[in-house]
Design an enzyme around this catalytic site. Structure first.
Site, PDB file in Angstrom:
ATOM      1  N   ALA A   1       0.827  -1.206   0.000  1.00 40.01           N
ATOM      2  CA  ALA A   1       0.000   0.000   0.000  1.00 40.01           C
ATOM      3  C   ALA A   1       0.861   1.254   0.000  1.00 40.01           C
ATOM      4  CB  ALA A   1      -0.950  -0.006   1.198  1.00 40.01           C
TER       5      ALA A   1
ATOM      6  N   ASN B   1       4.055  -7.151   5.585  1.00 42.65           N
ATOM      7  CA  ASN B   1       3.375  -8.431   5.384  1.00 42.65           C
ATOM      8  C   ASN B   1       3.244  -8.774   3.909  1.00 42.65           C
ATOM      9  OD1 ASN B   1       2.972  -9.161   8.043  1.00 42.65           O
ATOM     10  ND2 ASN B   1       0.944  -8.252   8.180  1.00 42.65           N
TER      11      ASN B   1
ATOM     12  N   GLY C   1       1.609 -15.149   0.105  1.00 46.04           N
ATOM     13  CA  GLY C   1       1.804 -16.152  -0.934  1.00 46.04           C
ATOM     14  C   GLY C   1       1.691 -15.580  -2.335  1.00 46.04           C
ATOM     15  N   GLY C   2       1.214 -14.342  -2.456  1.00 45.72           N
ATOM     16  CA  GLY C   2       1.168 -13.679  -3.754  1.00 45.72           C
ATOM     17  C   GLY C   2      -0.172 -13.736  -4.456  1.00 45.72           C
TER      18      GLY C   2
ATOM     19  N   ASP D   1       1.128   0.475  14.968  1.00 44.49           N
ATOM     20  CA  ASP D   1       1.609   1.829  15.251  1.00 44.49           C
ATOM     21  C   ASP D   1       0.766   2.889  14.538  1.00 44.49           C
ATOM     22  OD1 ASP D   1       3.545   0.191  16.242  1.00 44.49           O
ATOM     23  OD2 ASP D   1       5.177   0.947  15.013  1.00 44.49           O
TER      24      ASP D   1
ATOM     25  N   ARG E   1     -12.516 -18.598   5.459  1.00 39.40           N
ATOM     26  CA  ARG E   1     -11.357 -18.832   6.314  1.00 39.40           C
ATOM     27  C   ARG E   1     -11.740 -18.940   7.793  1.00 39.40           C
ATOM     28  NH1 ARG E   1      -6.394 -15.191   3.785  1.00 39.40           N
ATOM     29  NH2 ARG E   1      -5.872 -16.679   2.147  1.00 39.40           N
TER      30      ARG E   1
ATOM     31  N   HIS F   1      -4.761 -11.754   9.798  1.00 38.97           N
ATOM     32  CA  HIS F   1      -5.110 -10.454   9.206  1.00 38.97           C
ATOM     33  C   HIS F   1      -6.063  -9.715  10.124  1.00 38.97           C
ATOM     34  CE1 HIS F   1      -5.564  -7.885   5.517  1.00 38.97           C
ATOM     35  NE2 HIS F   1      -6.668  -7.527   6.152  1.00 38.97           N
TER      36      HIS F   1
ATOM     37  N   LEU G   1      -4.093  -8.462  -1.245  1.00 38.87           N
ATOM     38  CA  LEU G   1      -3.165  -7.789  -2.145  1.00 38.87           C
ATOM     39  C   LEU G   1      -3.859  -6.779  -3.058  1.00 38.87           C
ATOM     40  CD1 LEU G   1      -0.645 -10.663  -2.944  1.00 38.87           C
ATOM     41  CD2 LEU G   1      -0.443  -8.804  -1.298  1.00 38.87           C
TER      42      LEU G   1
END
Length: 590
Positions: free
Chosen positions: A149, A176, A181-182, A355, A414, A522, A567
């Protein structure tokens, strides 16, 4: 082996000033060059260390097989520090603990052969310079965070002509994103049509909205799914490659996941870093944003710190917050979900400590969905890492518990899969696949070959179902029945657990099983933004000069993020933030 790298570091005369007098007096070595070995995350690290009678003069990293991008700083900083301080009591590189320990072990091995007092070198105190005030800076745009990002925002803002400074608290870019894994979800008519896959932006929206229990903000979700494929086009325009074959990553609910040509998240980071550097973006590593600077309700800059001191950066255009989530911050996790305590490992890099959320709260930014923290059923039992398992697309593997039985649909959400795993004996399972999914020489999403996984003991291998059951220590009869039932479901499409995505039967040896446990993954909650990535305060108003993108934000994924949606989230909203910080600024770019 991935690569052979020769990295040479020489001690200059001025560095001797950093050595404590006691160190110079005690050091007694047999002059010469010595070899040493240590074990990193991905194999043996080999070094050659050259010493004089009373000092270490050279460290040569002969070979290593660690992950590019994630561990580069290890092989630069640690040898440099050892030489500068003449000590083994140097810090590991944050985010690359295993590689750091492996390199230090290799240097220690070599120094033992040189007759060094290793205990002394490991305990020798290092005297570092006191932090001081560094000269303040000015620029157009400050970006906080060097993952997808942040880099997408920096590249886009600099494309618009802005001067950009990017701050990254870790010693390397990636966050991250580089550990992912892409898998990148996008409706891609050209690629999907070739495989006979029907899809649409509306279907991707529906899966994302309902997959998050309709808690995600509709406008944000539509912005994500409508711009995901444009993000691929943008990355490809800078030279990044994607494989043509579409697959279904775990928890994606539909075959729209794209695999990058370069392993894991490296392709994203390397592509955008290179473009950022071409555009003149100034990237400051090991530089932590501490506090946002506001004037008259507008964010106008950042207070930052480095090992050498503190300074301020004023940003005439504005600040983009892209500092990531908080799954690596146990106390913060427990604050919002007490179940995710110290016993739960995480897939995240150690810098994912929230943060940016804390800084945003201090300027009255609103937060949304902080209690929604996603766990995955894919953690390494020892480290929590996503690496180390065999299997690619959801269609070609199953989950099996310690009784040798399936317990959930592998194509489900998930959170559903993770909760089902938590209820199994010892919250433990195996991912089981065969040569259909992992033929000889094939690699998983983390660039690990099936042969490497087996050799490292990460994955069990057998030529028969019974043989695999014995290695898994499960009931062979129960396991055989599980495989038989599953293969029947592949034929009929009628699965007892409701799995809807199938490809091949599990009937092609060799067979593989990879142990996995639940792991914190996540954080769906974070800073509240609108579809232009402007940060919203607790009264519902835009905070001028303040933008946010990526996992630091909330409101997109609802209660549960689809696999493969992270992503595109970072790329889509990072690009929007980079454009918006310039467009919405009251100041003209100079």
């Amino acid at each position: 082996m991935k690569k052979l790298s020769i990295i040479l570091f020489s001690v200059m005369l001025t560095l001797s000033l950093l050595v404590t007098p006691a160190g110079a007096a005690v050091m007694s070595l047999e002059a010469g060059t010595y070899s040493g070995n240590g074990e990193g995350m991905n194999g043996t690290i080999e070094v050659k260390v050259t010493v004089a009678k009373d000092e270490i003069t050279n460290i040569e990293v002969v070979s290593e097989n660690e992950t590019d991008g994630m561990t580069d700083a290890v092989f630069e900083k640690i040898p440099e520090d050892i030489l500068a301080y003449q000590s083994l009591a140097v810090d590991a590189v944050s985010g690359a603990t295993f590689a750091s320990k492996g390199l230090l072990a290799a240097v220690t091995d070599a120094l033992k052969k040189a007759g060094a007092d290793v205990d002394f070198l490991k305990n020798k105190k290092i005297e570092k310079k006191a932090a001081k005030k560094i000269e303040d800076r000015t620029t157009n745009v400050v970006v906080i965070g060097g993952g997808n990002a942040g880099l997408a925002a920096a590249v886009t803002a600099s494309d618009q002509g802005a001067d950009v400074i990017l701050l990254e608290k870790m010693p390397m870019l990636g966050g991250n994103s580089i550990r992912a894994g892409g898998a990148y979800n996008a409706v891609d008519p050209e690629r999907q049509k070739e495989q006979g896959i029907e899809d649409s932006v509306e279907r991707h929206f529906y899966h994302t909205y309902t997959g998050g229990d309709k808690e995600g903000k509709i406008k944000l979700i539509y912005t994500l799914v409508d711009n995901a494929n444009k993000g691929i086009d943008w990355l490809e325009s800078m030279g990044m490659g994607f494989e043509d074959e579409i697959f279904t990553v775990l928890g994606a609910l539909w075959p729209r996941s794209h695999a990058p040509s370069e392993p894991v998240g490296n392709g994203f980071i390397n592509t955008m870093r290179d473009q950022a550097e071409k555009n003149g973006v100034e990237i400051l590593l090991n530089t932590k944003a501490e506090e946002l600077i506001t004037e008259d309700g507008r964010v106008v800059g950042v207070k930052a710190s480095t090992e050498d001191g503190n300074f301020e950066i004023r940003a005439s255009q504005g600040v983009v917050m892209a500092a990531g989530g908080f799954a690596a911050n146990v106390e913060m996790r427990k604050k919002y979900n007490p179940l995710l305590d110290e016993k739960t490992k995480t897939t995240n890099h150690p810098g994912a400590t929230g943060d940016g959320i804390v800084m945003a709260e201090k300027v009255d930014a609103d937060l949304v969905g902080m209690e929604y923290i996603q766990s995955l059923p894919l953690g390494d039992p020892k480290t929590g890492s996503l690496k180390g398992w065999a299997g690619m697309s959801v269609e070609n593997y199953i989950f099996v518990n310690k009784n040798g039985e399936r317990f959930v649909s592998e194509s489900d959400r998930r959170d559903v899969m993770t909760n089902a795993l938590i209820d199994q004996p010892d919250s433990f399972m195996y991912i089981v696949c065969d040569a259909h999914s992992m033929p000889a020489g094939s690699k998983n999403s983390f660039n690990e070959t099936i042969e490497e996984l087996v050799a490292k003991g990460k994955t069990l291998k057998a030529m028969t179902i019974k043989g695999l059951a014995e290695k898994m220590n499960v009931d062979p009869e129960a396991f055989a029945q599980t495989i038989e039932k599953y293969n029947k479901a592949v034929e009929t499409g009628d699965d007892e657990f409701g799995k809807t995505l199938f490809d091949k039967k599990l009937n092609k040896p060799p067979y593989y099983a990879s142990p996995r446990v639940p792991t914190a993954h996540h954080t769906m909650g974070g800073i509240k933004i609108n579809s232009d990535t402007q940060v919203i305060d607790t009264d519902g108003n835009v905070i001028p000069g303040f933008f946010a993108a990526g996992e630091v934000t909330g409101g997109i994924h609802g209660t549960n993020r689809l696999g493969g949606n992270a992503l595109p989230d970072t790329i889509v909203f990072g690009r929007i933030a980079g454009e918006a910080v310039v467009k919405n600024s009251p100041a003209e770019i100079k």
